[in-house]
Design a protein around this motif. Structure first.
Motif, PDB file in Angstrom:
ATOM      1  N   PHE A 101      34.256   3.581   4.556  1.00 47.26           N
ATOM      2  CA  PHE A 101      33.472   4.802   4.336  1.00 47.26           C
ATOM      3  C   PHE A 101      32.925   4.728   2.914  1.00 47.26           C
ATOM      4  N   TYR A 102      31.601   4.603   2.794  1.00 43.31           N
ATOM      5  CA  TYR A 102      30.947   4.437   1.506  1.00 43.31           C
ATOM      6  C   TYR A 102      30.268   5.721   1.061  1.00 43.31           C
ATOM      7  N   ALA A 103      30.188   5.914  -0.240  1.00 45.78           N
ATOM      8  CA  ALA A 103      29.599   7.126  -0.809  1.00 45.78           C
ATOM      9  C   ALA A 103      28.083   7.181  -0.648  1.00 45.78           C
ATOM     10  N   ASN A 104      27.425   6.022  -0.632  1.00 49.39           N
ATOM     11  CA  ASN A 104      25.970   6.021  -0.635  1.00 49.39           C
ATOM     12  C   ASN A 104      25.450   4.775   0.067  1.00 49.39           C
ATOM     13  N   TYR A 105      24.143   4.754   0.300  1.00 51.69           N
ATOM     14  CA  TYR A 105      23.498   3.588   0.870  1.00 51.69           C
ATOM     15  C   TYR A 105      22.263   3.281   0.042  1.00 51.69           C
ATOM     16  N   ASP A 106      22.170   2.044  -0.439  1.00 54.72           N
ATOM     17  CA  ASP A 106      21.039   1.579  -1.240  1.00 54.72           C
ATOM     18  C   ASP A 106      20.205   0.657  -0.355  1.00 54.72           C
ATOM     19  N   SER A 107      18.930   0.959  -0.198  1.00 57.62           N
ATOM     20  CA  SER A 107      18.092   0.189   0.722  1.00 57.62           C
ATOM     21  C   SER A 107      17.941  -1.273   0.306  1.00 57.62           C
ATOM     22  N   SER A 108      18.147  -1.596  -0.955  1.00 54.77           N
ATOM     23  CA  SER A 108      18.002  -2.983  -1.385  1.00 54.77           C
ATOM     24  C   SER A 108      19.307  -3.781  -1.310  1.00 54.77           C
ATOM     25  N   TYR A 130      28.798   6.968   4.398  1.00 55.26           N
ATOM     26  CA  TYR A 130      28.176   6.072   5.369  1.00 55.26           C
ATOM     27  C   TYR A 130      29.223   5.190   6.027  1.00 55.26           C
ATOM     28  N   VAL A 131      29.144   5.079   7.350  1.00 58.70           N
ATOM     29  CA  VAL A 131      30.045   4.279   8.183  1.00 58.70           C
ATOM     30  C   VAL A 131      29.168   3.486   9.138  1.00 58.70           C
ATOM     31  N   ARG A 132      29.642   2.318   9.582  1.00 55.78           N
ATOM     32  CA  ARG A 132      28.910   1.548  10.584  1.00 55.78           C
ATOM     33  C   ARG A 132      28.715   2.407  11.835  1.00 55.78           C
ATOM     34  N   TYR A 133      27.500   2.443  12.328  1.00 57.17           N
ATOM     35  CA  TYR A 133      27.138   3.289  13.468  1.00 57.17           C
ATOM     36  C   TYR A 133      27.979   2.978  14.703  1.00 57.17           C
ATOM     37  N   GLU A 134      28.275   1.695  14.936  1.00 57.67           N
ATOM     38  CA  GLU A 134      29.045   1.337  16.130  1.00 57.67           C
ATOM     39  C   GLU A 134      30.501   1.791  16.053  1.00 57.67           C
ATOM     40  N   CYS A 135      30.950   2.254  14.879  1.00 54.74           N
ATOM     41  CA  CYS A 135      32.323   2.763  14.731  1.00 54.74           C
ATOM     42  C   CYS A 135      32.422   4.260  14.983  1.00 54.74           C
ATOM     43  N   ILE A 136      31.313   4.893  15.338  1.00 53.29           N
ATOM     44  CA  ILE A 136      31.310   6.326  15.639  1.00 53.29           C
ATOM     45  C   ILE A 136      31.147   6.498  17.143  1.00 53.29           C
ATOM     46  N   THR A 160      27.172   1.380  -0.914  1.00 58.88           N
ATOM     47  CA  THR A 160      27.742   1.295  -2.266  1.00 58.88           C
ATOM     48  C   THR A 160      28.828   2.353  -2.436  1.00 58.88           C
ATOM     49  N   GLY A 161      29.770   2.068  -3.308  1.00 63.53           N
ATOM     50  CA  GLY A 161      30.801   3.033  -3.662  1.00 63.53           C
ATOM     51  C   GLY A 161      31.820   3.284  -2.567  1.00 63.53           C
ATOM     52  N   LEU A 162      32.629   2.265  -2.249  1.00 62.01           N
ATOM     53  CA  LEU A 162      33.667   2.451  -1.231  1.00 62.01           C
ATOM     54  C   LEU A 162      34.540   3.651  -1.598  1.00 62.01           C
ATOM     55  N   VAL A 163      34.652   4.596  -0.686  1.00 63.23           N
ATOM     56  CA  VAL A 163      35.430   5.812  -0.918  1.00 63.23           C
ATOM     57  C   VAL A 163      36.839   5.638  -0.353  1.00 63.23           C
ATOM     58  N   ARG A 164      36.914   5.183   0.917  1.00 64.39           N
ATOM     59  CA  ARG A 164      38.215   5.005   1.573  1.00 64.39           C
ATOM     60  C   ARG A 164      37.988   4.291   2.908  1.00 64.39           C
ATOM     61  N   THR A 165      39.075   3.983   3.570  1.00 57.60           N
ATOM     62  CA  THR A 165      39.021   3.399   4.911  1.00 57.60           C
ATOM     63  C   THR A 165      39.394   4.480   5.915  1.00 57.60           C
ATOM     64  N   LEU A 166      38.577   4.602   6.957  1.00 55.65           N
ATOM     65  CA  LEU A 166      38.873   5.519   8.056  1.00 55.65           C
ATOM     66  C   LEU A 166      39.474   4.704   9.194  1.00 55.65           C
ATOM     67  N   TYR A 167      40.279   5.351  10.021  1.00 55.94           N
ATOM     68  CA  TYR A 167      40.977   4.651  11.093  1.00 55.94           C
ATOM     69  C   TYR A 167      40.687   5.277  12.448  1.00 55.94           C
ATOM     70  N   TYR A 168      40.974   4.506  13.496  1.00 51.13           N
ATOM     71  CA  TYR A 168      40.733   4.958  14.861  1.00 51.13           C
ATOM     72  C   TYR A 168      41.252   6.392  15.055  1.00 51.13           C
ATOM     73  N   GLY A 169      40.385   7.240  15.593  1.00 49.45           N
ATOM     74  CA  GLY A 169      40.759   8.622  15.887  1.00 49.45           C
ATOM     75  C   GLY A 169      40.483   9.613  14.769  1.00 49.45           C
TER      76      GLY A 169
END
Length: 104
Positions: free
Chosen positions: A43-50, A92-98, A54-63
């Motif tokens: 789970f990242y704080a932001n997304y930079d188009s280039s 921001y999280v990978r779309y396939e993980c939602i 960016t800015g890893l906040v934490r790891t989310l887990y199944y459920g």
């Protein structure tokens, strides 16, 4: 007295509009309830188009309970704007993980 009520209503409307203008763009739509469907997801704080996320906040887990409204919240190169209902923050999280939309 009616002019005081009208002024109060106008003031309340102005406050509501100001709050919406200050909210992040992806927060304009209430996130649809979903869960993390991967074993773990960064789970990242932001997304930079280039450079990507960016800015890893934490790891989310199944459920873990998250929110994302398909078609309303942005997805950049597979990274979806996501609301983490645990600490109540956006990232921001990978779309396939939602998935599991509407499951809670």
């Amino acid at each position: 007295m009616p002019h005081i009520k009208r002024a109060l209503a106008t003031g309340a409307t102005a406050v509501a509009v100001a709050a919406l203008l200050q909210a992040p763009a992806h927060a304009a739509v209430v996130p649809e309830h979903a869960i993390i469907v991967c074993q773990s997801a960064s789970f990242y704080a932001n997304y930079d188009s280039s450079s990507g996320p960016t800015g890893l906040v934490r790891t989310l887990y199944y459920g873990d309970k998250v929110g994302h409204t398909r078609g309303a919240h942005p997805v950049y190169n597979g990274w979806a704007a996501t609301f983490d209902f645990g600490p109540n923050d956006w990232g921001y999280v990978r779309y396939e993980c939602i998935g599991g939309y509407g499951s809670w």
